[in-house]
Design an enzyme around this catalytic site. Structure first.
Site, PDB file in Angstrom:
ATOM      1  N   GLY A  45       4.369   4.135  -6.474  1.00  0.00           N
ATOM      2  CA  GLY A  45       5.007   4.450  -5.208  1.00  0.00           C
ATOM      3  C   GLY A  45       5.595   3.186  -4.605  1.00  0.00           C
ATOM      4  O   GLY A  45       5.105   2.083  -4.877  1.00  0.00           O
ATOM      5  N   GLN A  50       8.622  -2.390   1.780  1.00  0.00           N
ATOM      6  CA  GLN A  50       8.140  -3.250   0.686  1.00  0.00           C
ATOM      7  C   GLN A  50       9.272  -4.022   0.017  1.00  0.00           C
ATOM      8  O   GLN A  50       9.027  -4.936  -0.765  1.00  0.00           O
ATOM      9  CB  GLN A  50       7.380  -2.412  -0.355  1.00  0.00           C
ATOM     10  CG  GLN A  50       6.102  -1.814   0.199  1.00  0.00           C
ATOM     11  CD  GLN A  50       5.302  -1.105  -0.872  1.00  0.00           C
ATOM     12  OE1 GLN A  50       5.586   0.040  -1.199  1.00  0.00           O
ATOM     13  NE2 GLN A  50       4.323  -1.798  -1.441  1.00  0.00           N
ATOM     14  N   CYS A  90      -2.167  -2.019  -3.826  1.00  0.00           N
ATOM     15  CA  CYS A  90      -0.848  -1.966  -3.195  1.00  0.00           C
ATOM     16  C   CYS A  90      -0.003  -3.111  -3.742  1.00  0.00           C
ATOM     17  O   CYS A  90      -0.476  -4.248  -3.817  1.00  0.00           O
ATOM     18  CB  CYS A  90      -1.001  -2.097  -1.682  1.00  0.00           C
ATOM     19  SG  CYS A  90       0.563  -2.135  -0.796  1.00  0.00           S
ATOM     20  N   LEU A  91       1.244  -2.818  -4.105  1.00  0.00           N
ATOM     21  CA  LEU A  91       2.131  -3.858  -4.654  1.00  0.00           C
ATOM     22  C   LEU A  91       2.343  -4.998  -3.660  1.00  0.00           C
ATOM     23  O   LEU A  91       2.639  -6.120  -4.057  1.00  0.00           O
ATOM     24  CB  LEU A  91       3.498  -3.255  -5.022  1.00  0.00           C
ATOM     25  CG  LEU A  91       3.547  -2.307  -6.232  1.00  0.00           C
ATOM     26  CD1 LEU A  91       4.957  -1.731  -6.382  1.00  0.00           C
ATOM     27  CD2 LEU A  91       3.135  -3.023  -7.509  1.00  0.00           C
ATOM     28  N   HIS A 132      -0.468   7.008   1.340  1.00  0.00           N
ATOM     29  CA  HIS A 132      -0.327   5.549   1.239  1.00  0.00           C
ATOM     30  C   HIS A 132       1.098   5.120   1.632  1.00  0.00           C
ATOM     31  O   HIS A 132       1.279   4.207   2.442  1.00  0.00           O
ATOM     32  CB  HIS A 132      -0.655   5.119  -0.203  1.00  0.00           C
ATOM     33  CG  HIS A 132      -0.530   3.649  -0.459  1.00  0.00           C
ATOM     34  ND1 HIS A 132      -1.606   2.856  -0.824  1.00  0.00           N
ATOM     35  CD2 HIS A 132       0.532   2.802  -0.424  1.00  0.00           C
ATOM     36  CE1 HIS A 132      -1.193   1.609  -0.984  1.00  0.00           C
ATOM     37  NE2 HIS A 132       0.098   1.550  -0.755  1.00  0.00           N
ATOM     38  N   GLU A 133       2.102   5.805   1.076  1.00  0.00           N
ATOM     39  CA  GLU A 133       3.492   5.425   1.363  1.00  0.00           C
ATOM     40  C   GLU A 133       3.866   5.735   2.812  1.00  0.00           C
ATOM     41  O   GLU A 133       4.589   4.965   3.443  1.00  0.00           O
ATOM     42  CB  GLU A 133       4.463   6.118   0.400  1.00  0.00           C
ATOM     43  CG  GLU A 133       4.238   5.813  -1.092  1.00  0.00           C
ATOM     44  CD  GLU A 133       4.061   4.338  -1.403  1.00  0.00           C
ATOM     45  OE1 GLU A 133       4.666   3.486  -0.732  1.00  0.00           O
ATOM     46  OE2 GLU A 133       3.279   4.021  -2.326  1.00  0.00           O
ATOM     47  N   HIS A 136       2.783   3.026   5.039  1.00  0.00           N
ATOM     48  CA  HIS A 136       3.721   1.888   5.034  1.00  0.00           C
ATOM     49  C   HIS A 136       4.824   2.080   6.081  1.00  0.00           C
ATOM     50  O   HIS A 136       5.257   1.118   6.706  1.00  0.00           O
ATOM     51  CB  HIS A 136       4.387   1.749   3.666  1.00  0.00           C
ATOM     52  CG  HIS A 136       3.605   0.914   2.687  1.00  0.00           C
ATOM     53  ND1 HIS A 136       3.259  -0.398   2.932  1.00  0.00           N
ATOM     54  CD2 HIS A 136       3.128   1.195   1.445  1.00  0.00           C
ATOM     55  CE1 HIS A 136       2.586  -0.875   1.888  1.00  0.00           C
ATOM     56  NE2 HIS A 136       2.482   0.069   0.972  1.00  0.00           N
TER      57      HIS A 136
END
Ligand SMILES: [Zn+2]
Length: 169
Positions: A45, A50, A90-91, A132-133, A136
């Site tokens: 994702g 990000q 998480c990236l 999660h997204e 963000h």
């Protein structure tokens, strides 16, 4: 275009993102770029902040044939069911992971680039990634959702990331 991922400590990750004005057919190119970056980084994702973009936009692909790839534009969760704790990374916070409580099932309302509304029912891992997204897009990160004990265990890693971010911006 090679866009760098934003990381913990950069202000854009902590802001509420702006609604996308629809219809916007040109958005297709940006969505393709986001998917490219997500695959390159081996994520499942990716949300607009990000890559430094102030937009309520995210892409998800679990890489499974039985689960559709999702593009979320101005998404909103309209119902939630059940709870489930699992380890999440998480990236934007490389090297850090923790146990996060998420819904077992969500129904998300989203739009396509032409401005058509649709709702998607998401179960299990997909529901987790959707939450999660969407976090963000509101400036929330997994470290806001883990226990204080877990958080304190990663405090030195987080400090280091913050230091690196201050050099970037
Ligand atoms: Zn993330």
């Amino acid at each position: 275009m090679k866009r760098e991922l934003t990381t913990y400590g950069q202000a854009v990750l902590r802001r509420r993102m702006k609604e996308v004005v629809l219809p916007d057919e040109a958005l297709g190119d940006l969505i393709d770029k986001m998917l490219d970056i997500m695959y390159r980084e081996k994520g499942i994702g990716l949300a607009a902040p990000q890559i430094g973009l102030d937009m309520r936009l995210a892409v998800i692909d679990l890489g499974r044939r039985d689960v559709e790839r999702l593009v979320l534009i101005n998404p909103m969760i309209i119902s939630r069911q059940g709870e489930c704790v699992a380890e999440e990374g998480c990236l934007s916070i490389p090297g850090v992971s923790g146990n996060v409580m998420r819904s077992r099932e969500v129904v998300v309302e989203t739009w396509d680039t032409a401005g058509n509304r649709r709702t998607v029912k998401c179960v299990g891992l997909l529901a987790r990634v959707v939450e999660h997204e969407l976090d963000h897009l509101d400036g929330l990160l997994i470290i806001d959702k883990i226990s204080t004990v877990e958080r304190s265990l990663m405090s030195s890693k987080l400090k280091k990331l913050k230091k690196e971010a201050s050099r970037k911006s």
